[in-house]
Scaffold this active site. Structure first.
Site, PDB file in Angstrom:
ATOM      1  N   ARG A   1     -46.014   7.677 -36.607  1.00  0.00           N
ATOM      2  CA  ARG A   1     -45.545   6.348 -36.220  1.00  0.00           C
ATOM      3  C   ARG A   1     -44.348   6.095 -37.128  1.00  0.00           C
ATOM      4  NH1 ARG A   1     -51.373   5.054 -35.639  1.00  0.00           N
ATOM      5  NH2 ARG A   1     -51.606   4.535 -33.436  1.00  0.00           N
TER       6      ARG A   1
ATOM      7  N   ASP B   1     -48.661   3.178 -26.243  1.00  0.00           N
ATOM      8  CA  ASP B   1     -47.744   2.119 -25.800  1.00  0.00           C
ATOM      9  C   ASP B   1     -46.632   1.854 -26.807  1.00  0.00           C
ATOM     10  OD1 ASP B   1     -49.511   1.051 -27.573  1.00  0.00           O
ATOM     11  OD2 ASP B   1     -49.692  -0.888 -26.587  1.00  0.00           O
TER      12      ASP B   1
ATOM     13  N   ASP C   1     -57.055   5.605 -26.501  1.00  0.00           N
ATOM     14  CA  ASP C   1     -57.625   4.309 -26.107  1.00  0.00           C
ATOM     15  C   ASP C   1     -57.644   4.086 -24.608  1.00  0.00           C
ATOM     16  OD1 ASP C   1     -58.107   3.565 -28.612  1.00  0.00           O
ATOM     17  OD2 ASP C   1     -56.361   2.292 -28.854  1.00  0.00           O
TER      18      ASP C   1
ATOM     19  N   GLY D   1     -68.845  30.618  -8.391  1.00  0.00           N
ATOM     20  CA  GLY D   1     -68.116  29.792  -7.438  1.00  0.00           C
ATOM     21  C   GLY D   1     -68.223  30.272  -6.004  1.00  0.00           C
TER      22      GLY D   1
ATOM     23  N   MET E   1     -74.733  30.395 -17.529  1.00  0.00           N
ATOM     24  CA  MET E   1     -74.354  29.395 -18.535  1.00  0.00           C
ATOM     25  C   MET E   1     -73.285  28.449 -17.982  1.00  0.00           C
ATOM     26  SD  MET E   1     -71.507  30.831 -20.885  1.00  0.00           S
ATOM     27  CE  MET E   1     -70.744  29.303 -20.538  1.00  0.00           C
TER      28      MET E   1
END
Length: 700
Positions: A14, A45, A92, A490, A578
């Site tokens: 910062r 932000d 956040d 898969g 697994m």
């Protein structure tokens, strides 16, 4: 800049100096000296607001540099425009306009690990645990971790509790104690406040109540650790979007932020996002909390529709819930959510054990609120699941539906669940028992169900694959040059191999959907031989289990061993079961909780619409649906319509969105290839969630 999620290699700070005009002038000088006019800013932000200001001041800064004699007119002309694109990296998830910021999912992984560990200790003592999680101004982390671990109470800055909450909370906790719950978890966001604006801290202890509580403050643990699979994919996709946005930037396009809404990449004007994020802060400073929650956007609001807020309608129907197919992590979270939301909506909920096999044998019993306590974090399927399809047992199943008077059915499962619902839909012609609302929630690690971009359980599985690949790669650090060949599950669907490969940094991934021949294999071996001459002396190759019946994992292993002789040696590894991954990841817990709540709300609406003359009857195709995420929306799609989109022989959808990620994987593995930009995000405006008049409590 700013804080980091999963750490940062290029360093992050910062920067106080950048907040001053002189600092920005110096920064402009540095960029002009290097001829840099395109800037990609990854941060929260603060960083993005700073970047926006920097761009607005750019021409003024250049003029100052000319006046001070630091650059000449010519340099100023060459660098006259600064293009900026932002990516939101902040744990956040506090930036408006984005569904998930880079780093949020990894932070949730750390929090859930701690909570899961506490839960095992706490089961043995009767305790209340209070956990404080980060989030100075934004309660997202606290809210979603509370959802993911089934907490009893959560305090977030956006929604201060009503006055008198202490007594209310104690009463709730005592009630759950008397129902036999040994463990209560309370989660507090570090910025939580009450209606008076007083801080609610994690030592909330209340006179007259004997709760032994242990406080665990997670602090910076949440920033650490390796990034989760979701964050790696999100960040990789956003990185590409950022570059595409910069390449298309012209002098008149506004600086933008790239982000993900649902499963769709979008671009939003940086300025609008910044303004909106500041509005949230302002609304909170002025104690306009409803406004703040609305401005936070849909993911946030969607997490809030806790059952307690729903009204109790008086209609009582019997609704059955079941699992079909192979177990997938997140199934239990979905069942728990369905049962509790169903009870809150006034229905009687019935659990069917062992899929359709249990159904025709009559293994059906009512399931109550308390029966699903603690299910969110459990892996596999607690109801039991089987691959049996209903077609051979229709008589008996219809009979059981009559006996238990079942008026709606929620099926949580994989490809078999989809096939089952098609069979039941067909059977409506002969059995009126199946003329009821029916809904599937896709849950399978393979992510091979049509009609949805994500299926429940796939994220947990990806994390298991990525973690294993990371470990396998580490096992080779310090040894000589080595290539690992890893087989993933898969079925015929290459999702796990491809997306796992992208997240683990694979050199090549072999899948059924993209045919390959001996020339491709040769090119891949040569590519690895070249790579081994550089400083990175490890290779990773993933192969889907059914990618090719002749080029087996053994064949590829032997080919690489022979061709790489003297350059690298090979090891192979079949990941096997697994991949079904033990405890569900935070993403699957929350996705399961949300989609099941949405499905039950749909069932309630559809029941109301199809209730005529004292009974439920509906045979229209839009009452046998699959709830899937399509790009950015959750949609209910009639299974009959999805039939056209399905390859039943290979059990995969005909069109799969993630195939577009394959070129990205090749580029990151240093192959020369072109990237299809047709799917790039378009610039749109930040949408404001308008308060809905009547429907406010249902959430979205």
């Amino acid at each position: 800049d700013g804080g980091t999620g999963g750490g940062t290699v290029i360093g992050s700070a910062r920067c106080k100096e950048f907040r001053t005009h002189e600092g920005r002038l110096k920064a402009a000088h540095n960029l002009v000296q290097r001829g840099i006019t395109y800037l990609c800013v990854i941060g929260g932000d603060g960083s993005l607001t700073g970047a926006n200001l920097f761009r607005e001041e750019w021409s003024g800064l250049l003029n100052e540099l000319i006046e001070q004699g630091l650059i000449d007119e010519d340099a100023a002309r060459r660098n006259s425009k600064l293009h900026i694109v932002g990516m939101v990296g902040s744990i956040d998830n506090d930036f408006c306009g984005t569904d998930m910021t880079i780093g949020t999912d990894s932070a949730l992984h750390r929090i859930i690990e701690v909570v899961d560990a506490i839960m095992t200790t706490a089961q043995s003592h009767q305790r209340t645990f209070v956990l404080e999680v980060m989030g100075r101004h934004c309660g997202y982390l606290a809210l979603v971790s509370a959802l993911a671990c089934g907490a009893d109470w959560v305090f977030i800055p956006e929604m201060p509790p009503e006055d008198g909450w202490e007594d209310n909370m104690c009463q709730k906790l005592s009630e759950s104690r008397s129902r036999g719950s040994r463990l209560n978890i309370i989660i507090v966001a570090e910025g939580a406040i009450d209606r008076q604006g007083q801080h609610i801290t994690s030592d909330l202890f209340i006179p007259g109540v004997n709760l032994r509580s242990l406080v665990t403050i997670l602090g910076h643990v949440q920033r650490g650790g390796t990034p989760s699979a979701f964050d790696r994919i999100l960040a990789s996709r956003m990185g590409v979007e950022a570059v595409l946005a910069l390449l298309e930037a012209s002098t008149d396009t506004p600086a933008c932020v790239v982000s993900l809404v649902g499963n769709q990449a979008v671009r939003l004007p940086l300025m609008e996002c910044v303004q909106m994020t500041q509005e949230v802060q302002k609304a909170m400073d002025e104690k306009k909390f409803d406004e703040a929650v609305r401005l936070r956007g849909s993911t946030f609001q969607g997490s809030l529709c806790e059952p307690s807020a729903l009204r109790r309608p008086q209609s009582s129907f019997n609704v059955a819930v079941m699992n079909v197919g192979a177990p997938a992590a997140g199934m239990n979270a979905a069942v728990r959510s369905a049962v509790r939301v169903g009870i809150t909506e006034g229905h009687r909920m019935f659990a069917v054990n062992d899929g359709f096999e249990g159904f025709y044998k009559g293994q059906i019993k009512e399931i109550k609120w308390g029966d699903v306590g603690g299910w969110t974090g459990q892996g596999g399927s607690l109801l039991g699941t089987k691959r049996t399809l209903p077609a051979k047992h229709l008589d008996k199943i219809a009979e059981q539906m009559r006996i238990h008077n079942i008026s709606a059915l929620l099926v949580i499962g994989g490809f078999e669940a989809f096939e089952s619902l098609l069979e039941l839909y067909e059977a409506r012609a002969h059995y009126q028992e199946f003329c009821i609302p029916m809904c599937i929630l896709p849950a399978t690690i393979s992510n091979n169900v049509p009609g949805t971009d994500h299926s429940l359980g796939a994220d947990t599985s990806l994390n298991a694959i990525v973690e294993t690949c990371d470990r396998i790669k580490q096992s080779a650090s310090g040894t000589k040059r080595r290539v690992f060949i890893i087989e993933t599950m898969g079925g015929y669907c290459g999702y796990l191999a491809t997306v796992g490969g992208l997240a683990a940094g694979a050199d090549t991934v072999y899948i059924y959907e993209e045919p390959f021949d001996i020339r491709d294999l040769q090119a891949n071996v040569e590519h690895l031989t070249q790579k081994m001459k550089t400083s990175i002396q490890r290779g990773l190759v993933l192969r889907n289990e059914n990618s090719n019946e002749n080029f087996t994992t053994d064949f590829i292993y032997q080919l690489y061993s022979e061709e790489g002789r003297g350059v690298f040696d090979c090891r192979k590894n079949i990941l096997g079961h697994m991949q079904q991954g033990g405890a569900p990841s935070p993403f699957d817990r929350n996705f399961g909780t949300k989609v099941a709540a949405k499905a039950i709300q749909w069932i309630s609406r559809t029941l109301k619409e199809s209730y005529k003359e004292g009974r439920v009857f509906t045979n229209s195709e839009d009452t046998a649906c699959l709830l899937g995420m399509r790009r950015r929306a959750m949609v209910f799609q009639p299974v009959v319509q999805l039939r056209e989109e399905t390859d039943f022989v290979h059990r995969i959808p005909k069109e799969q969105w993630w195939l577009k990620l394959r070129p990205l994987m090749k580029i990151l593995a240093k192959y020369k290839t072109s990237y299809d930009v047709s799917d790039a995000g378009q610039l749109e405006h930040v949408t404001r969630v308008r308060p809905k008049e009547s429907d406010a409590s249902a959430g979205n």
